[in-house]
Design a protein around this motif. Sequence first.
Motif, PDB file in Angstrom:
ATOM      1  N   PHE A   1     -10.151 -11.909   4.008  1.00 31.56           N
ATOM      2  CA  PHE A   1     -10.201 -13.385   3.106  1.00 31.56           C
ATOM      3  C   PHE A   1     -10.043 -11.962   2.084  1.00 31.56           C
ATOM      4  O   PHE A   1     -10.337 -11.354   1.600  1.00 31.56           O
ATOM      5  N   ALA A   2      -9.389 -12.971   1.072  1.00 36.07           N
ATOM      6  CA  ALA A   2      -9.768 -11.356  -0.378  1.00 36.07           C
ATOM      7  C   ALA A   2     -10.696 -12.579  -1.476  1.00 36.07           C
ATOM      8  O   ALA A   2     -10.784 -11.299  -1.938  1.00 36.07           O
ATOM      9  N   ARG A   3     -10.746 -13.402  -1.362  1.00 40.65           N
ATOM     10  CA  ARG A   3     -11.975 -13.926  -1.994  1.00 40.65           C
ATOM     11  C   ARG A   3     -13.002 -14.801  -1.006  1.00 40.65           C
ATOM     12  O   ARG A   3     -12.548 -15.538  -0.240  1.00 40.65           O
ATOM     13  N   ALA A   4     -14.572 -15.340  -1.260  1.00 37.85           N
ATOM     14  CA  ALA A   4     -15.285 -15.867  -0.895  1.00 37.85           C
ATOM     15  C   ALA A   4     -16.202 -16.651  -2.337  1.00 37.85           C
ATOM     16  O   ALA A   4     -16.717 -15.626  -2.570  1.00 37.85           O
TER      17      ALA A   4
ATOM     18  N   SER B   1     -11.150  -2.626  -0.325  1.00 41.59           N
ATOM     19  CA  SER B   1     -11.152  -3.636   0.735  1.00 41.59           C
ATOM     20  C   SER B   1     -10.329  -4.935   0.753  1.00 41.59           C
ATOM     21  O   SER B   1      -9.968  -5.609   1.029  1.00 41.59           O
ATOM     22  N   GLY B   2      -9.558  -4.851  -1.030  1.00 41.19           N
ATOM     23  CA  GLY B   2      -9.588  -5.437  -2.139  1.00 41.19           C
ATOM     24  C   GLY B   2     -10.722  -7.285  -1.445  1.00 41.19           C
ATOM     25  O   GLY B   2     -10.262  -7.915  -2.413  1.00 41.19           O
ATOM     26  N   PHE B   3     -11.358  -6.828  -1.610  1.00 38.98           N
ATOM     27  CA  PHE B   3     -12.436  -8.708  -1.525  1.00 38.98           C
ATOM     28  C   PHE B   3     -13.109  -8.649  -2.122  1.00 38.98           C
ATOM     29  O   PHE B   3     -13.790  -7.715  -3.010  1.00 38.98           O
ATOM     30  N   THR B   4     -13.186  -9.854  -3.162  1.00 34.24           N
ATOM     31  CA  THR B   4     -13.831 -10.221  -4.290  1.00 34.24           C
ATOM     32  C   THR B   4     -14.833 -11.487  -3.404  1.00 34.24           C
ATOM     33  O   THR B   4     -15.100 -12.659  -3.712  1.00 34.24           O
TER      34      THR B   4
ATOM     35  N   VAL C   1     -22.269  -7.992   8.272  1.00 31.27           N
ATOM     36  CA  VAL C   1     -20.577  -9.603   8.316  1.00 31.27           C
ATOM     37  C   VAL C   1     -20.170  -8.810   6.913  1.00 31.27           C
ATOM     38  O   VAL C   1     -19.233  -9.527   7.203  1.00 31.27           O
ATOM     39  N   ALA C   2     -20.699  -8.108   6.160  1.00 32.48           N
ATOM     40  CA  ALA C   2     -19.526  -8.746   5.559  1.00 32.48           C
ATOM     41  C   ALA C   2     -18.160  -8.213   5.233  1.00 32.48           C
ATOM     42  O   ALA C   2     -16.841  -8.407   4.882  1.00 32.48           O
ATOM     43  N   PRO C   3     -17.706  -6.936   6.227  1.00 35.31           N
ATOM     44  CA  PRO C   3     -16.261  -6.728   6.762  1.00 35.31           C
ATOM     45  C   PRO C   3     -16.521  -6.983   7.568  1.00 35.31           C
ATOM     46  O   PRO C   3     -14.747  -7.607   6.979  1.00 35.31           O
ATOM     47  N   GLU C   4     -16.301  -8.222   7.947  1.00 37.26           N
ATOM     48  CA  GLU C   4     -15.700  -9.264   8.847  1.00 37.26           C
ATOM     49  C   GLU C   4     -15.272 -10.794   8.312  1.00 37.26           C
ATOM     50  O   GLU C   4     -13.427 -10.875   7.896  1.00 37.26           O
ATOM     51  N   SER C   5     -15.897 -10.776   7.093  1.00 35.99           N
ATOM     52  CA  SER C   5     -14.880 -12.083   5.901  1.00 35.99           C
ATOM     53  C   SER C   5     -13.643 -10.780   5.273  1.00 35.99           C
ATOM     54  O   SER C   5     -13.040 -11.717   4.772  1.00 35.99           O
ATOM     55  N   ALA C   6     -14.376  -9.679   4.535  1.00 35.64           N
ATOM     56  CA  ALA C   6     -13.470  -8.965   3.813  1.00 35.64           C
ATOM     57  C   ALA C   6     -11.851  -8.395   4.690  1.00 35.64           C
ATOM     58  O   ALA C   6     -10.665  -8.081   4.244  1.00 35.64           O
TER      59      ALA C   6
END
Length: 346
Positions: free
Chosen positions: A34-37, A68-71, A26-31
Amino acid sequence: MVDRLVIRRPDDWHLHLRDGAVLAAVAPESARHFARAIVMPNLVPPVLTGADARAYRARIEAALPPASGFTPLMTLYLTEQTDPADVVQAHRDGTVTAVKLYPAGATTNSASGVRDIRKVQPVLDAMAEAGLPLCVHGEVTDPEVDIFDREAVFIETVLDPLRARTPGLRVIMEHITTEDAVAYLRQGDETLAATVTTHHLMIDRNHILAGGIRPQYYCLPVAKRARHRDALVELVTRGHPRAFLGTDSAPHVDPLKLQPCGCAGIFSAPVTMACLAQVFDEAGALDRLEAFTSLNGPAFYGLPPSEETLTLVKDGPHPAPERLETGDGPVTVFDPGREILWRVQE
């Protein structure tokens, strides 16, 4: 007619990523969008200390796609044994962005939550002084209170007294579901905010119960009457500055959802932005979508908005994916129950 919209890359201010095989899926689905969560801490065992948060963040980062750039913004799970000094230190060193209050027994993995709110007052006082926000699951768990009234009763009997005792504490009412919460937010000052989920903007309790029980729509707080949903839509599409997106995307594998005592949670991460574009488009408020998804949350948390962009295109209808496969089994993706004309341009 608007058929293409470019906004700043959104943030998700309430997200469940789980752990292990489900986290990996699931982590790649939010990444992706979205930028952050703000990542919820209700694992088993929960994320209780700064050290726990650092370890969980490392597992999340290991599950993300390269570049990914996701934080992930980490939170601590508040208990009656929480050490105020550890909380403040974890905030000062940049480990945590917020602390989460679960009333014991209110939702998934909340057994370690707070039973007597006054026992955590020293932590709340320290948080107010340090400027660390409190994210609140706003429901009482008294069995004498009807499940559809638990949010309203919590606001009156727990949240309002808590804020009166702790002036200056920044509080986020998470995943609000009622006219009562909307009214309380509007009456509040700059220390009070609220997140709103994708699914609570699109479904009401009939989706769960009318014509047969549909467990994939079961979540906590439970969806309410249509008038409450409509109040949420009005709140966000008219542009309240302290209301922002928190998907509460909460994956459970189907074998845990589809049983006599099934888990509460709706997995919406893959379809959230398309669904929200549909909601705001139907309300004639596409010009306010960016504030809800990308600007209001960072402003409340004192963070800069993302410099990246996300493009939404209206060229549907587009069917939602039915499920996501994980190493522990399939997770069903939120079905909004209506035609979605928008999609994210990948």
